[in-house]
Design a protein around this motif. Structure first.
Motif, mmCIF file in Angstrom:
data_model
loop_
_atom_site.group_PDB
_atom_site.id
_atom_site.type_symbol
_atom_site.label_atom_id
_atom_site.label_comp_id
_atom_site.label_asym_id
_atom_site.label_seq_id
_atom_site.Cartn_x
_atom_site.Cartn_y
_atom_site.Cartn_z
ATOM 1 N N THR A 117 -15.652 14.519 -6.797
ATOM 2 C CA THR A 117 -16.710 15.511 -6.938
ATOM 3 C C THR A 117 -18.068 14.842 -6.756
ATOM 4 O O THR A 117 -18.394 13.900 -7.481
ATOM 5 N N PRO A 118 -18.860 15.281 -5.782
ATOM 6 C CA PRO A 118 -20.162 14.637 -5.568
ATOM 7 C C PRO A 118 -21.089 14.878 -6.751
ATOM 8 O O PRO A 118 -21.079 15.951 -7.366
ATOM 9 N N ALA A 119 -21.862 13.887 -7.072
ATOM 10 C CA ALA A 119 -22.802 13.978 -8.194
ATOM 11 C C ALA A 119 -24.176 13.519 -7.741
ATOM 12 O O ALA A 119 -24.317 12.691 -6.837
ATOM 13 N N THR A 120 -25.204 14.056 -8.372
ATOM 14 C CA THR A 120 -26.573 13.676 -8.063
ATOM 15 C C THR A 120 -26.919 12.375 -8.771
ATOM 16 O O THR A 120 -26.726 12.240 -9.984
ATOM 17 N N GLU A 121 -27.416 11.409 -8.030
ATOM 18 C CA GLU A 121 -27.852 10.132 -8.592
ATOM 19 C C GLU A 121 -29.371 10.055 -8.513
ATOM 20 O O GLU A 121 -29.968 10.391 -7.484
ATOM 21 N N ILE A 122 -29.981 9.594 -9.597
ATOM 22 C CA ILE A 122 -31.443 9.518 -9.680
ATOM 23 C C ILE A 122 -31.845 8.118 -10.122
ATOM 24 O O ILE A 122 -31.293 7.577 -11.099
ATOM 25 N N THR A 123 -32.804 7.542 -9.407
ATOM 26 C CA THR A 123 -33.331 6.217 -9.741
ATOM 27 C C THR A 123 -34.852 6.291 -9.733
ATOM 28 O O THR A 123 -35.447 6.923 -8.854
ATOM 29 N N PRO A 126 -39.968 0.879 -10.104
ATOM 30 C CA PRO A 126 -40.908 0.331 -11.096
ATOM 31 C C PRO A 126 -42.282 0.985 -11.091
ATOM 32 O O PRO A 126 -42.936 1.070 -12.139
ATOM 33 N N ASN A 127 -42.744 1.468 -9.939
ATOM 34 C CA ASN A 127 -44.075 2.065 -9.889
ATOM 35 C C ASN A 127 -44.065 3.564 -10.196
ATOM 36 O O ASN A 127 -45.110 4.209 -10.187
ATOM 37 N N GLY A 128 -42.895 4.148 -10.474
ATOM 38 C CA GLY A 128 -42.829 5.563 -10.846
ATOM 39 C C GLY A 128 -42.280 6.482 -9.782
ATOM 40 O O GLY A 128 -42.004 7.656 -10.060
ATOM 41 N N VAL A 129 -42.127 6.012 -8.543
ATOM 42 C CA VAL A 129 -41.526 6.840 -7.492
ATOM 43 C C VAL A 129 -40.067 7.107 -7.850
ATOM 44 O O VAL A 129 -39.330 6.197 -8.229
ATOM 45 N N ARG A 130 -39.644 8.362 -7.714
ATOM 46 C CA ARG A 130 -38.267 8.736 -8.053
ATOM 47 C C ARG A 130 -37.453 8.975 -6.796
ATOM 48 O O ARG A 130 -37.958 9.500 -5.806
ATOM 49 N N VAL A 333 -38.337 10.826 -3.339
ATOM 50 C CA VAL A 333 -37.570 10.597 -2.120
ATOM 51 C C VAL A 333 -36.194 11.214 -2.330
ATOM 52 O O VAL A 333 -35.491 10.856 -3.283
ATOM 53 N N SER A 334 -35.817 12.133 -1.473
ATOM 54 C CA SER A 334 -34.574 12.875 -1.658
ATOM 55 C C SER A 334 -33.685 12.734 -0.426
ATOM 56 O O SER A 334 -34.173 12.489 0.676
ATOM 57 N N GLY A 335 -32.378 12.887 -0.641
ATOM 58 C CA GLY A 335 -31.456 12.794 0.486
ATOM 59 C C GLY A 335 -30.119 13.415 0.156
ATOM 60 O O GLY A 335 -29.683 13.443 -0.998
ATOM 61 N N SER A 336 -29.467 13.926 1.189
ATOM 62 C CA SER A 336 -28.088 14.397 1.067
ATOM 63 C C SER A 336 -27.315 13.866 2.262
ATOM 64 O O SER A 336 -27.833 13.814 3.379
ATOM 65 N N GLY A 337 -26.083 13.442 1.996
ATOM 66 C CA GLY A 337 -25.300 12.823 3.053
ATOM 67 C C GLY A 337 -25.716 11.399 3.338
ATOM 68 O O GLY A 337 -25.643 10.942 4.478
ATOM 69 N N ILE A 338 -26.144 10.663 2.318
ATOM 70 C CA ILE A 338 -26.556 9.266 2.467
ATOM 71 C C ILE A 338 -26.234 8.529 1.179
ATOM 72 O O ILE A 338 -26.289 9.097 0.083
ATOM 73 N N HIS A 340 -26.666 6.369 -2.018
ATOM 74 C CA HIS A 340 -27.838 6.302 -2.898
ATOM 75 C C HIS A 340 -28.506 4.926 -2.832
ATOM 76 O O HIS A 340 -29.747 4.850 -2.769
ATOM 77 N N ASP A 341 -27.723 3.873 -2.830
ATOM 78 C CA ASP A 341 -28.321 2.531 -2.787
ATOM 79 C C ASP A 341 -29.124 2.318 -1.511
ATOM 80 O O ASP A 341 -30.188 1.679 -1.532
ATOM 81 N N ALA A 342 -28.631 2.861 -0.396
ATOM 82 C CA ALA A 342 -29.366 2.725 0.866
ATOM 83 C C ALA A 342 -30.680 3.486 0.806
ATOM 84 O O ALA A 342 -31.713 3.013 1.310
ATOM 85 N N LEU A 343 -30.680 4.674 0.178
ATOM 86 C CA LEU A 343 -31.910 5.456 0.064
ATOM 87 C C LEU A 343 -32.906 4.781 -0.876
ATOM 88 O O LEU A 343 -34.115 4.794 -0.629
ATOM 89 N N VAL A 344 -32.401 4.184 -1.959
ATOM 90 C CA VAL A 344 -33.288 3.457 -2.882
ATOM 91 C C VAL A 344 -33.948 2.285 -2.167
ATOM 92 O O VAL A 344 -35.145 2.017 -2.340
ATOM 93 N N GLU A 345 -33.186 1.599 -1.335
ATOM 94 C CA GLU A 345 -33.751 0.474 -0.583
ATOM 95 C C GLU A 345 -34.851 0.949 0.375
ATOM 96 O O GLU A 345 -35.901 0.308 0.488
#
Length: 621
Positions: A117-123, A126-130, A333-338, A340-345
Motif C-alpha cells: 500500500t503506497p504511503a505518503t513520506e514527508i521530510t 534543515p532550512n525548513g523546506v518540506r 517539494v512534492s512528487g508522485s511516482g518517484i 522519496h530519497d531521490a526527491l529529497v536529494e
C-alpha cells in the motif's frame, strides 16, 4: 494520388480563379490525343482551391508502375512482393527485429506479491523546506514545487528604501503566464532553448496560481525526472524575467481582459463583497494610504485593467524577493511516482541553500500563517453588482443574468464543518441545463430536482465553495434570462431556508456521501492530482491525510451536521450576493434578500416528525 506544390510556389502568376486546372497523366496513354468519346479531364473551380494563387498540377500514377520502376532501378533491394489480380504490394524489411522486452525507459510492473500500500513520506530539510511524495508503480513521474504565496499578498503600492514605489498587483497572474517562458541565465538557456530542452525530455509543464498558493509542476518519464526537475528549480528560483518578456505577457493579459467570462467576474465580485474594506487599517502600517483598508482575501486575483500598466520586471523581482527567496518554510517539494530519497536529494540540491530573512528568529508559526506577509481577513458580507455591456461581436447572442448567494465558512480549511460542507455541496449539486455527461447525469441532486427541472427558464444552478486559511465561502450560483432573475434569487433563498427547516432524507444524504467519496478516490487515481494533493495538504496542514481517513470522515457526517451548518450560516451572519449581467434590474438588493431569509425562516424551534411535509426526513421548526 499526390498534389505537387510547384504551382503553389509561384505566387506572382495569375489568379487561380480564372484558370482551369490541367490534368497530367504520367503514363504513355495520357500523352496521346484523347480518343473520340473518351471522358474529358476533370476541371476545378476557385471553390476547390480557394487559398491558391495558381491551380495545382495533379499527377496520377499506378502503384504497379511504381513497383516496376523500383525493381528496375535497384534490383539489390530486399523487397518482398506479392501479386494478386496482377498488382504488386511492397513490404519494406525491418531494420531491426522487434524485441519482446520493453524499452529501458518503461519500467516493468512488479509482481503483485511485491506491491504494498503506497504511503505518503514527508521530510523536512534543515532550512525548513518540506518534501512530500508517494511512490507508485508508474513509468511517469509528476514532480514540482508549491509555494506559500498568492494574489492575497499583492499590493498596489510597495514603498522601497530609495523612496520609490513598485506595484505588485497582478504579479501572480503574470507569473503564471511567465512560467517556463523566461530565460535562465544560471543555466545559459534562452526561453526558446528552455522550451526545446523540456520538449526533448518529453515533459509536460503546468503552472497555477491562487489567492494563497503558487504551483509549478513537470510531468515526465521517470528516467528524465532528474534533468526535468533541475530545469524546474531554475524556473522557480532564478528566471531572468526581462522587460521584453514582461511586455509580451502583458499583451496576453490585455487580450484576456477583453473577454472575461461572467463566471470569473462573479467569483471576483463575491470575494470583494465578502471581505470588504474595513474602517480600520488592515494593511502593513506603512502609512502610504493606498490600499491599507483593502483586505487580502478581498483583493482581485486576476490582474485588473488599472493594475496592468503598473506591472514591470521590477514588480516580479520585488515580489519574489519578498515572498519566496527568503521564506524556505513556505516551500514544499512534492512528487508522485518517484522515490522519496531521490526527491529529497533533488530538493536539497536546489532548495537546501535557501535561508530565512532573519535566521536568528524562531521558525514561523504552524499553518495557516506560515508566510509572514499573510494578514487574516475578516468576513463582512455585502453585495457586488456589475452591469456588463452588450457583447459587440455577438449582439444577438442570448444574454443571461448571473446571480450568486453565499455565506461564510468560518476558519476555512481548518473548520470543523469542512467535511459536512463538502457533503452539502455534493448534495445540492446542480449544473447547467445541458448535461455534458449525457442524459440523467446528476439528476438526483437537490438543485437539479428542485430548480433546474422545475423552472424551464433556469440556465444553470450549482452549489460552490471556496476555502482559504482563515475563512471561506459556500453558496449557490445560477443564471437565467434577465426578466426571471428576481425569481431565481427567490428560488435560491427557498433552498437555503428549506435546508435549515427540514432534515435531508437518509437516501439523499447517503447518495451525496457516496458521490463525494467516489469523486475523491477517482481524482486521486490521477498522478497529477495526487502530486497536487500531497503538496497542498502539507503546505496547508503540515501533514497529509490519507484517503481512508478522509472517507471515514465523510461517512461520519449526519443529517444533524448538515442542518447545523445551514442554520448557523442563516442565523448568525450576513449573506454575500453577487450579480453580473447586461440587465440586473430585476435582482433584489441585499437588504431585500436578508428580509426574505428572515421571513422564510420564521417558525418555532423543535424537531418535527420523520415525514416533515414530504420535503425531507423531518421538519425543524
Amino acid at each position: 494520388t499526390s498534389l505537387t506544390s510547384a504551382a503553389h510556389q509561384r505566387h506572382d502568376n495569375g489568379p487561380a480563379s480564372q484558370q482551369v486546372v490541367r490534368t497530367r497523366m504520367d503514363n504513355a496513354s495520357s500523352a496521346a490525343p484523347a480518343a473520340a468519346g473518351a471522358p474529358a479531364p476533370p476541371t476545378f473551380s476557385s471553390y476547390d482551391f480557394p487559398e491558391r494563387n495558381e491551380a495545382p498540377v495533379i499527377t496520377r500514377t499506378r502503384a504497379i508502375d511504381v513497383a516496376s520502376s523500383r525493381r528496375a532501378s535497384d534490383s539489390s533491394d530486399n523487397i518482398n512482393t506479392s501479386s494478386s489480380t496482377g498488382a504488386s504490394a511492397i513490404v519494406p524489411p525491418h531494420s531491426k527485429p522487434i524485441s519482446s522486452a520493453p524499452p529501458p525507459a518503461i519500467l516493468s510492473a512488479p509482481p503483485s506479491a511485491r506491491l504494498s500500500t503506497p504511503a505518503t513520506e514527508i521530510t523536512t530539510l534543515p532550512n525548513g523546506v518540506r518534501v512530500g511524495s508517494m511512490e507508485t508503480p508508474s513509468p511517469v513521474s509528476a514532480v514540482g514545487v508549491l509555494l506559500d504565496f498568492g494574489s492575497r499578498h499583492e499590493r498596489l503600492r510597495n514603498a522601497l528604501p530609495d523612496d520609490s514605489a513598485v506595484s505588485t498587483a497582478g504579479v501572480n497572474h503574470l507569473l503564471e503566464l511567465l512560467a517556463f517562458q523566461s530565460s535562465l541565465p544560471s543555466a545559459s538557456l534562452s526561453s526558446t532553448h528552455l522550451r526545446s530542452r523540456l520538449d526533448n525530455l518529453g515533459a509536460a509543464t503546468f503552472a497555477n496560481s491562487s489567492r494563497e498558493q503558487m504551483m509549478y509542476c513537470v510531468d515526465v518519464l521517470r528516467p528524465n525526472a532528474v534533468p526535468a526537475f533541475d530545469l524546474l528549480a531554475e524556473v522557480v528560483k532564478c528566471p531572468e524575467v526581462a522587460e521584453e518578456e514582461v511586455e509580451e505577457m502583458k499583451k496576453v493579459m490585455e487580450f484576456q481582459l477583453m473577454d472575461v467570462v461572467p463566471q470569473i467576474l462573479l467569483g471576483e465580485g463575491l470575494q470583494m463583497a465578502a471581505y470588504g474594506k474595513l474602517a480600520e487599517s488592515n494593511g502593513d502600517g506603512d502609512g502610504d494610504g493606498d490600499d491599507d483598508t483593502l483586505q487580502q482575501l478581498g483583493r482581485p486575483h486576476f490582474c485588473t485593467a488599472e493594475a496592468l500598466p503598473l506591472l514591470s520586471a521590477r514588480s516580479v523581482h520585488f515580489f519574489k524577493e519578498q515572498n519566496l527567496l527568503h521564506n524556505p518554510h513556505g516551500v514544499v517539494v512534492s512528487g508522485s511516482g518517484i522515490e522519496h530519497d531521490a526527491l529529497v536529494e533533488l530538493a536539497m540540491r536546489h532548495f537546501g541553500d535557501m535561508t530565512a530573512a532573519n535566521p536568528n528568529e524562531p521558525p514561523p508559526s504552524p499553518p495557516p500563517h506560515d508566510n509572514p506577509h499573510t494578514l487574516p481577513s475578516t468576513y463582512t458580507g455585502g453585495q457586488y453588482r456589475l452591469p456588463t455591456p452588450l457583447h459587440s461581436l455577438y449582439p444577438d447572442k442570448p444574454q443571461y443574468t448571473h446571480v450568486a448567494l453565499a455565506f461564510e465558512a468560518p476558519l476555512g480549511w481548518h473548520s470543523p464543518h469542512l467535511v459536512p460542507l463538502c457533503v452539502l455541496q455534493t448534495l445540492l449539486g446542480g449544473g447547467s441545463s445541458f448535461s455534458a455527461g449525457g442524459p440523467g447525469k446528476g439528476m438526483y441532486s437537490k438543485l437539479y430536482r428542485e430548480v433546474l427541472n422545475r423552472y424551464s427558464w433556469v440556465e444553470s444552478a450549482e452549489a460552490f465553495s471556496s476555502f482559504h486559511a482563515e475563512s471561506g465561502l459556500w453558496g449557490i450560483s445560477g443564471s437565467c434570462r434577465p426578466d426571471k432573475a428576481g425569481e431565481l434569487t427567490k428560488a435560491m433563498v427557498r433552498e437555503f431556508v428549506e435546508l435549515s427547516r427540514y432534515y435531508v432524507t437518509e437516501e439523499e444524504l447517503q447518495r451525496a456521501k457516496n458521490m463525494l467519496k467516489c469523486n475523491v478516490l477517482t481524482q486521486l487515481e490521477s498522478r497529477l492530482v495526487l502530486f497536487e494533493d500531497i503538496g497542498r495538504q502539507i503546505l496547508t496542514y503540515g501533514r497529509r491525510e490519507d484517503a481512508e481517513s478522509m472517507c471515514g470522515k465523510i461517512d461520519a457526517v449526519t443529517k444533524e451536521d448538515i442542518i447545523e451548518v445551514v442554520r448557523m450560516a442563516i442565523g448568525t451572519m450576513r449573506p454575500t450576493m453577487g450579480v453580473v449581467g447586461v440587465d440586473i434590474s430585476k435582482v433584489p438588493m441585499i437588504e431585500d434578500v436578508e428580509k426574505m431569509l428572515s421571513a422564510e425562516s420564521m417558525g418555532t424551534h423543535s424537531v418535527g416528525g420523520s415525514g416533515g411535509g414530504g420535503r425531507g426526513g423531518g421538519k425543524v421548526e
